[in-house]
Design a protein around this motif. Structure first.
Motif, PDB file in Angstrom:
ATOM      1  N   MET A   1       0.868  -1.170   0.000  1.00  0.00           N
ATOM      2  CA  MET A   1       0.000   0.000   0.000  1.00  0.00           C
ATOM      3  C   MET A   1       0.910   1.227   0.000  1.00  0.00           C
ATOM      4  SD  MET A   1      -3.265  -1.051   2.273  1.00  0.00           S
ATOM      5  CE  MET A   1      -2.645  -2.206   3.453  1.00  0.00           C
ATOM      6  N   GLY A   2       0.691   2.159   0.856  1.00  0.00           N
ATOM      7  CA  GLY A   2       1.606   3.265   1.000  1.00  0.00           C
ATOM      8  C   GLY A   2       1.216   4.537   0.268  1.00  0.00           C
ATOM      9  N   ASN A   3       0.935   4.468  -1.023  1.00  0.00           N
ATOM     10  CA  ASN A   3       0.630   5.703  -1.751  1.00  0.00           C
ATOM     11  C   ASN A   3      -0.879   5.918  -1.812  1.00  0.00           C
ATOM     12  OD1 ASN A   3       0.303   3.519  -3.450  1.00  0.00           O
ATOM     13  ND2 ASN A   3       0.900   4.618  -5.278  1.00  0.00           N
ATOM     14  N   ARG A   4      -1.315   6.942  -1.104  1.00  0.00           N
ATOM     15  CA  ARG A   4      -2.751   7.239  -1.060  1.00  0.00           C
ATOM     16  C   ARG A   4      -3.183   7.863  -2.365  1.00  0.00           C
ATOM     17  NH1 ARG A   4      -4.691   9.700   4.445  1.00  0.00           N
ATOM     18  NH2 ARG A   4      -6.532   8.616   3.769  1.00  0.00           N
ATOM     19  N   LYS A   5      -4.383   7.548  -2.780  1.00  0.00           N
ATOM     20  CA  LYS A   5      -4.957   8.117  -3.997  1.00  0.00           C
ATOM     21  C   LYS A   5      -6.105   9.037  -3.613  1.00  0.00           C
ATOM     22  CE  LYS A   5      -3.332   4.927  -7.209  1.00  0.00           C
ATOM     23  NZ  LYS A   5      -3.308   4.702  -8.605  1.00  0.00           N
ATOM     24  N   LYS A   6      -6.338  10.011  -4.463  1.00  0.00           N
ATOM     25  CA  LYS A   6      -7.390  11.000  -4.222  1.00  0.00           C
ATOM     26  C   LYS A   6      -8.439  10.868  -5.309  1.00  0.00           C
ATOM     27  CE  LYS A   6      -7.935  16.012  -4.098  1.00  0.00           C
ATOM     28  NZ  LYS A   6      -7.215  17.286  -4.201  1.00  0.00           N
ATOM     29  N   ILE A   7      -9.694  10.951  -4.910  1.00  0.00           N
ATOM     30  CA  ILE A   7     -10.797  10.917  -5.861  1.00  0.00           C
ATOM     31  C   ILE A   7     -11.763  12.048  -5.501  1.00  0.00           C
ATOM     32  CG2 ILE A   7     -12.077   9.228  -4.496  1.00  0.00           C
ATOM     33  CD1 ILE A   7     -13.112   8.079  -7.137  1.00  0.00           C
ATOM     34  N   LYS A   8     -12.245  12.738  -6.532  1.00  0.00           N
ATOM     35  CA  LYS A   8     -13.210  13.825  -6.335  1.00  0.00           C
ATOM     36  C   LYS A   8     -14.590  13.298  -6.711  1.00  0.00           C
ATOM     37  CE  LYS A   8     -10.020  17.535  -7.236  1.00  0.00           C
ATOM     38  NZ  LYS A   8      -9.788  18.805  -7.884  1.00  0.00           N
ATOM     39  N   TYR A  41      -7.926   7.290  -0.365  1.00  0.00           N
ATOM     40  CA  TYR A  41      -7.958   5.875  -0.052  1.00  0.00           C
ATOM     41  C   TYR A  41      -6.605   5.244  -0.350  1.00  0.00           C
ATOM     42  CZ  TYR A  41      -8.458   4.970  -5.065  1.00  0.00           C
ATOM     43  OH  TYR A  41      -8.254   4.908  -6.400  1.00  0.00           O
ATOM     44  N   ASP A  42      -6.350   4.137   0.301  1.00  0.00           N
ATOM     45  CA  ASP A  42      -5.135   3.360   0.074  1.00  0.00           C
ATOM     46  C   ASP A  42      -5.483   2.201  -0.843  1.00  0.00           C
ATOM     47  OD1 ASP A  42      -3.434   4.854   1.805  1.00  0.00           O
ATOM     48  OD2 ASP A  42      -4.336   3.849   3.519  1.00  0.00           O
ATOM     49  N   PRO A  43      -4.977   2.212  -2.067  1.00  0.00           N
ATOM     50  CA  PRO A  43      -5.312   1.118  -2.991  1.00  0.00           C
ATOM     51  C   PRO A  43      -4.610  -0.177  -2.578  1.00  0.00           C
ATOM     52  CG  PRO A  43      -3.757   2.609  -4.018  1.00  0.00           C
ATOM     53  CD  PRO A  43      -4.132   3.215  -2.695  1.00  0.00           C
ATOM     54  N   TYR A  44      -5.275  -1.285  -2.804  1.00  0.00           N
ATOM     55  CA  TYR A  44      -4.697  -2.597  -2.536  1.00  0.00           C
ATOM     56  C   TYR A  44      -4.033  -3.118  -3.790  1.00  0.00           C
ATOM     57  CZ  TYR A  44      -7.299  -2.875   1.816  1.00  0.00           C
ATOM     58  OH  TYR A  44      -7.791  -2.636   3.069  1.00  0.00           O
ATOM     59  N   LYS A  45      -2.956  -3.872  -3.595  1.00  0.00           N
ATOM     60  CA  LYS A  45      -2.331  -4.550  -4.721  1.00  0.00           C
ATOM     61  C   LYS A  45      -3.210  -5.735  -5.115  1.00  0.00           C
ATOM     62  CE  LYS A  45       1.464  -5.180  -2.513  1.00  0.00           C
ATOM     63  NZ  LYS A  45       2.762  -5.659  -2.098  1.00  0.00           N
ATOM     64  N   HIS A  46      -3.157  -6.117  -6.367  1.00  0.00           N
ATOM     65  CA  HIS A  46      -3.960  -7.235  -6.865  1.00  0.00           C
ATOM     66  C   HIS A  46      -3.666  -8.510  -6.075  1.00  0.00           C
ATOM     67  CE1 HIS A  46      -6.278  -9.617  -9.660  1.00  0.00           C
ATOM     68  NE2 HIS A  46      -5.238 -10.433  -9.812  1.00  0.00           N
ATOM     69  N   SER A  47      -2.398  -8.749  -5.755  1.00  0.00           N
ATOM     70  CA  SER A  47      -2.032  -9.964  -5.015  1.00  0.00           C
ATOM     71  C   SER A  47      -2.646  -9.967  -3.613  1.00  0.00           C
ATOM     72  CB  SER A  47      -0.519 -10.108  -4.937  1.00  0.00           C
ATOM     73  OG  SER A  47       0.056  -8.988  -4.284  1.00  0.00           O
ATOM     74  N   ASP A  48      -2.765  -8.801  -2.984  1.00  0.00           N
ATOM     75  CA  ASP A  48      -3.383  -8.713  -1.652  1.00  0.00           C
ATOM     76  C   ASP A  48      -4.878  -9.036  -1.729  1.00  0.00           C
ATOM     77  OD1 ASP A  48      -0.968  -8.000  -0.543  1.00  0.00           O
ATOM     78  OD2 ASP A  48      -1.413  -5.847  -0.528  1.00  0.00           O
ATOM     79  N   ILE A  49      -5.534  -8.602  -2.781  1.00  0.00           N
ATOM     80  CA  ILE A  49      -6.966  -8.874  -2.957  1.00  0.00           C
ATOM     81  C   ILE A  49      -7.187 -10.368  -3.165  1.00  0.00           C
ATOM     82  CG2 ILE A  49      -8.952  -8.494  -4.467  1.00  0.00           C
ATOM     83  CD1 ILE A  49      -7.786  -5.677  -4.993  1.00  0.00           C
ATOM     84  N   LYS A  54      -8.784 -15.832  -1.042  1.00  0.00           N
ATOM     85  CA  LYS A  54      -8.356 -17.193  -0.706  1.00  0.00           C
ATOM     86  C   LYS A  54      -8.643 -17.489   0.765  1.00  0.00           C
ATOM     87  CE  LYS A  54      -4.555 -17.720  -3.973  1.00  0.00           C
ATOM     88  NZ  LYS A  54      -3.081 -17.816  -4.072  1.00  0.00           N
ATOM     89  N   ASN A  55      -8.325 -16.525   1.623  1.00  0.00           N
ATOM     90  CA  ASN A  55      -8.541 -16.725   3.062  1.00  0.00           C
ATOM     91  C   ASN A  55     -10.017 -16.836   3.397  1.00  0.00           C
ATOM     92  OD1 ASN A  55      -5.827 -16.734   3.655  1.00  0.00           O
ATOM     93  ND2 ASN A  55      -5.752 -14.531   4.049  1.00  0.00           N
TER      94      ASN A  55
END
Length: 60
Positions: A1-8, A41-49, A54-55
């Motif tokens: 994660m780490g880089n926050r994204k902004k949406i209007k 928001y903090d976007p998730y990586k595809h692998s994390d999703i 799976k869990n």
């Protein structure tokens, strides 16, 4: 994660609930005035999703 994204978004509320939330360039036909808001928001990586799904499948 780490880089926050902004949406209007243009958001319309009624009795404390969100009735409509659209991107400003898609919000053209409304007759009522919406609140313009910035959300972060903090976007998730595809692998994390995929790992999350799976869990959840293992618990069933």
């Amino acid at each position: 994660m780490g880089n926050r994204k902004k949406i209007k978004l243009n958001v319309r509320f009624s009795n404390g609930q969100v009735i409509c939330a659209k991107s400003p360039n898609q919000c053209k036909g409304c007759k009522e005035e919406c609140d313009r808001m910035d959300f972060y928001y903090d976007p998730y990586k595809h692998s994390d999703i995929i790992e999350c799904f799976k869990n959840s499948e293992r618990r069933r």
